[in-house]
Design a protein around this motif. Structure first.
Motif, PDB file in Angstrom:
ATOM      1  N   ILE A   1      52.059  51.207 -35.498  1.00 23.37           N
ATOM      2  CA  ILE A   1      52.799  52.202 -34.707  1.00 23.37           C
ATOM      3  C   ILE A   1      54.304  52.164 -34.942  1.00 23.37           C
ATOM      4  O   ILE A   1      55.044  52.931 -34.342  1.00 23.37           O
ATOM      5  CB  ILE A   1      52.489  52.068 -33.199  1.00 23.37           C
ATOM      6  N   GLY A   2      54.746  51.273 -35.812  1.00 18.61           N
ATOM      7  CA  GLY A   2      56.167  51.178 -36.113  1.00 18.61           C
ATOM      8  C   GLY A   2      56.822  49.980 -35.486  1.00 18.61           C
ATOM      9  O   GLY A   2      56.247  49.308 -34.628  1.00 18.61           O
ATOM     10  N   HIS A   3      58.031  49.661 -35.957  1.00 15.45           N
ATOM     11  CA  HIS A   3      58.821  48.528 -35.460  1.00 15.45           C
ATOM     12  C   HIS A   3      58.096  47.194 -35.629  1.00 15.45           C
ATOM     13  O   HIS A   3      58.292  46.264 -34.845  1.00 15.45           O
ATOM     14  CB  HIS A   3      59.207  48.717 -33.999  1.00 15.45           C
ATOM     15  N   GLY A   4      57.225  47.103 -36.647  1.00 11.32           N
ATOM     16  CA  GLY A   4      56.518  45.854 -36.911  1.00 11.32           C
ATOM     17  C   GLY A   4      55.332  45.596 -36.009  1.00 11.32           C
ATOM     18  O   GLY A   4      54.858  44.468 -35.901  1.00 11.32           O
ATOM     19  N   VAL A   5      54.818  46.645 -35.349  1.00  7.12           N
ATOM     20  CA  VAL A   5      53.722  46.505 -34.380  1.00  7.12           C
ATOM     21  C   VAL A   5      52.497  47.286 -34.846  1.00  7.12           C
ATOM     22  O   VAL A   5      52.618  48.406 -35.342  1.00  7.12           O
ATOM     23  CB  VAL A   5      54.154  47.025 -32.987  1.00  7.12           C
ATOM     24  N   ALA A   6      51.330  46.684 -34.659  1.00  2.72           N
ATOM     25  CA  ALA A   6      50.059  47.376 -34.900  1.00  2.72           C
ATOM     26  C   ALA A   6      49.165  47.174 -33.683  1.00  2.72           C
ATOM     27  O   ALA A   6      49.233  46.136 -33.011  1.00  2.72           O
ATOM     28  CB  ALA A   6      49.375  46.840 -36.150  1.00  2.72           C
ATOM     29  N   VAL A   7      48.327  48.177 -33.424  1.00  4.65           N
ATOM     30  CA  VAL A   7      47.393  48.110 -32.299  1.00  4.65           C
ATOM     31  C   VAL A   7      45.973  48.462 -32.770  1.00  4.65           C
ATOM     32  O   VAL A   7      45.415  49.478 -32.369  1.00  4.65           O
ATOM     33  CB  VAL A   7      47.821  49.003 -31.113  1.00  4.65           C
ATOM     34  N   PRO A   8      45.387  47.621 -33.621  1.00  4.74           N
ATOM     35  CA  PRO A   8      44.021  47.902 -34.048  1.00  4.74           C
ATOM     36  C   PRO A   8      43.080  47.882 -32.849  1.00  4.74           C
ATOM     37  O   PRO A   8      43.246  47.069 -31.929  1.00  4.74           O
ATOM     38  CB  PRO A   8      43.708  46.775 -35.031  1.00  4.74           C
ATOM     39  N   HIS A   9      42.120  48.800 -32.851  1.00  8.94           N
ATOM     40  CA  HIS A   9      41.211  48.878 -31.713  1.00  8.94           C
ATOM     41  C   HIS A   9      39.825  49.326 -32.165  1.00  8.94           C
ATOM     42  O   HIS A   9      39.676  50.005 -33.174  1.00  8.94           O
ATOM     43  CB  HIS A   9      41.754  49.804 -30.629  1.00  8.94           C
ATOM     44  N   ALA A  10      38.845  48.899 -31.385  1.00 13.38           N
ATOM     45  CA  ALA A  10      37.446  49.201 -31.694  1.00 13.38           C
ATOM     46  C   ALA A  10      36.707  49.471 -30.390  1.00 13.38           C
ATOM     47  O   ALA A  10      37.109  49.006 -29.328  1.00 13.38           O
ATOM     48  CB  ALA A  10      36.800  48.022 -32.423  1.00 13.38           C
ATOM     49  N   ARG A  11      35.634  50.203 -30.512  1.00 11.33           N
ATOM     50  CA  ARG A  11      34.755  50.447 -29.373  1.00 11.33           C
ATOM     51  C   ARG A  11      33.611  49.450 -29.423  1.00 11.33           C
ATOM     52  O   ARG A  11      33.171  49.039 -30.486  1.00 11.33           O
ATOM     53  CB  ARG A  11      34.189  51.873 -29.423  1.00 11.33           C
ATOM     54  N   GLY A  12      33.130  49.070 -28.239  1.00  8.39           N
ATOM     55  CA  GLY A  12      31.984  48.169 -28.156  1.00  8.39           C
ATOM     56  C   GLY A  12      32.199  47.090 -27.120  1.00  8.39           C
ATOM     57  O   GLY A  12      33.260  46.995 -26.501  1.00  8.39           O
ATOM     58  N   GLY A  13      31.172  46.306 -26.912  1.00  6.92           N
ATOM     59  CA  GLY A  13      31.224  45.234 -25.928  1.00  6.92           C
ATOM     60  C   GLY A  13      30.963  45.749 -24.523  1.00  6.92           C
ATOM     61  O   GLY A  13      30.773  46.938 -24.294  1.00  6.92           O
ATOM     62  N   ARG A  14      30.964  44.820 -23.586  1.00  7.78           N
ATOM     63  CA  ARG A  14      30.664  45.161 -22.189  1.00  7.78           C
ATOM     64  C   ARG A  14      31.902  45.316 -21.329  1.00  7.78           C
ATOM     65  O   ARG A  14      31.882  46.026 -20.342  1.00  7.78           O
ATOM     66  CB  ARG A  14      29.762  44.095 -21.590  1.00  7.78           C
ATOM     67  N   VAL A  15      32.958  44.600 -21.694  1.00  9.30           N
ATOM     68  CA  VAL A  15      34.206  44.665 -20.926  1.00  9.30           C
ATOM     69  C   VAL A  15      35.372  44.820 -21.892  1.00  9.30           C
ATOM     70  O   VAL A  15      35.305  44.364 -23.036  1.00  9.30           O
ATOM     71  CB  VAL A  15      34.414  43.399 -20.053  1.00  9.30           C
ATOM     72  N   PRO A  16      36.435  45.469 -21.450  1.00  7.98           N
ATOM     73  CA  PRO A  16      37.614  45.577 -22.312  1.00  7.98           C
ATOM     74  C   PRO A  16      38.216  44.192 -22.574  1.00  7.98           C
ATOM     75  O   PRO A  16      38.325  43.367 -21.662  1.00  7.98           O
ATOM     76  CB  PRO A  16      38.578  46.440 -21.495  1.00  7.98           C
ATOM     77  N   LEU A  17      38.588  43.944 -23.821  1.00  7.39           N
ATOM     78  CA  LEU A  17      39.223  42.682 -24.217  1.00  7.39           C
ATOM     79  C   LEU A  17      40.410  42.976 -25.115  1.00  7.39           C
ATOM     80  O   LEU A  17      40.403  43.940 -25.870  1.00  7.39           O
ATOM     81  CB  LEU A  17      38.252  41.799 -25.005  1.00  7.39           C
ATOM     82  N   GLY A  18      41.402  42.111 -25.054  1.00  9.22           N
ATOM     83  CA  GLY A  18      42.542  42.217 -25.938  1.00  9.22           C
ATOM     84  C   GLY A  18      42.846  40.890 -26.589  1.00  9.22           C
ATOM     85  O   GLY A  18      42.463  39.824 -26.085  1.00  9.22           O
ATOM     86  N   ALA A  19      43.518  40.949 -27.708  1.00 14.23           N
ATOM     87  CA  ALA A  19      43.966  39.758 -28.418  1.00 14.23           C
ATOM     88  C   ALA A  19      45.350  40.065 -28.996  1.00 14.23           C
ATOM     89  O   ALA A  19      45.644  41.206 -29.351  1.00 14.23           O
ATOM     90  CB  ALA A  19      43.001  39.392 -29.542  1.00 14.23           C
ATOM     91  N   PHE A  20      46.179  39.035 -29.062  1.00 13.78           N
ATOM     92  CA  PHE A  20      47.512  39.198 -29.622  1.00 13.78           C
ATOM     93  C   PHE A  20      47.723  38.178 -30.721  1.00 13.78           C
ATOM     94  O   PHE A  20      47.407  36.996 -30.556  1.00 13.78           O
ATOM     95  CB  PHE A  20      48.593  39.020 -28.550  1.00 13.78           C
ATOM     96  N   VAL A  21      48.271  38.645 -31.841  1.00 10.75           N
ATOM     97  CA  VAL A  21      48.579  37.766 -32.969  1.00 10.75           C
ATOM     98  C   VAL A  21      50.017  38.033 -33.395  1.00 10.75           C
ATOM     99  O   VAL A  21      50.402  39.179 -33.645  1.00 10.75           O
ATOM    100  CB  VAL A  21      47.630  38.026 -34.161  1.00 10.75           C
ATOM    101  N   ARG A  22      50.803  36.957 -33.460  1.00 13.81           N
ATOM    102  CA  ARG A  22      52.133  37.048 -34.061  1.00 13.81           C
ATOM    103  C   ARG A  22      52.030  36.415 -35.433  1.00 13.81           C
ATOM    104  O   ARG A  22      51.511  35.313 -35.587  1.00 13.81           O
ATOM    105  CB  ARG A  22      53.186  36.310 -33.226  1.00 13.81           C
ATOM    106  N   LEU A  23      52.529  37.131 -36.428  1.00 15.22           N
ATOM    107  CA  LEU A  23      52.459  36.665 -37.805  1.00 15.22           C
ATOM    108  C   LEU A  23      53.793  36.080 -38.246  1.00 15.22           C
ATOM    109  O   LEU A  23      54.835  36.709 -38.070  1.00 15.22           O
ATOM    110  CB  LEU A  23      52.096  37.824 -38.737  1.00 15.22           C
ATOM    111  N   ALA A  24      53.749  34.903 -38.839  1.00 19.31           N
ATOM    112  CA  ALA A  24      54.962  34.313 -39.400  1.00 19.31           C
ATOM    113  C   ALA A  24      55.375  35.051 -40.670  1.00 19.31           C
ATOM    114  O   ALA A  24      56.553  35.073 -41.023  1.00 19.31           O
ATOM    115  CB  ALA A  24      54.739  32.828 -39.693  1.00 19.31           C
ATOM    116  N   HIS A  25      54.393  35.662 -41.346  1.00 20.03           N
ATOM    117  CA  HIS A  25      54.631  36.411 -42.578  1.00 20.03           C
ATOM    118  C   HIS A  25      54.124  37.831 -42.361  1.00 20.03           C
ATOM    119  O   HIS A  25      52.911  38.062 -42.372  1.00 20.03           O
ATOM    120  CB  HIS A  25      53.895  35.768 -43.765  1.00 20.03           C
TER     121      HIS A  25
END
Length: 152
Positions: free
Chosen positions: A57-81
């Protein structure tokens, strides 16, 4: 549902080794999946979504997303590279907030995406995430600071 409510401590990580976009999506799938077989399904969904259009989405940020599972879940990753992600501004990505939302959660899915866009539109918030000394500090920012900002 605010985006920070999707997170848990064990789904907030820092990757210090260089990875490709595909490898990053596989890491994210592992954080969002309930075991190896489920993670493989999540990975396939994430890869297919990225083939349709980049979630950078810009400014070094991405928001990959998928459908599925029983409850909404999120994960965050900061990349050194930072990794090339075909983002709209062409910048590589180093902050990734991924989510998995059940098929029947179309409206909450859109609300979460809007909340993510709002959080990551804040340049100061992005810089605090990048400047955080370690994963404990990143977790405190995401699980504490973002919730305090929302309450204010």
């Amino acid at each position: 549902m605010p985006c920070t409510d999707l997170l848990a401590v064990d789904r907030i990580v820092i990757l210090s080794e260089p990875v490709s976009r595909d490898a990053l999506l596989d890491v994210v799938a592992g954080l969002l999946g309930a075991g190896p077989a489920d993670a493989a399904l999540v990975a396939a969904c994430l890869h297919e979504r990225e083939r349709l259009c980049s979630t950078g989405i810009g400014h070094g940020v991405a928001v990959p997303h998928a459908r599925g599972g029983r409850v909404p879940l999120g994960a965050f990753v900061r990349l050194a590279h930072p990794v090339a992600f075909d983002a709209c501004d062409g910048d590589p990505v180093d902050l990734v907030f991924a989510m998995r939302v059940p098929e029947d959660h179309a409206e909450p899915h859109l609300q979460i995406l809007a909340d993510l866009a709002g959080c990551f539109a804040d340049a100061a918030f992005r810089e605090r995430l990048r400047a955080a000394a370690d994963v404990t500090a990143v977790r405190a920012l995401l699980l504490g600071d973002a919730r305090r900002r929302r309450a204010a």
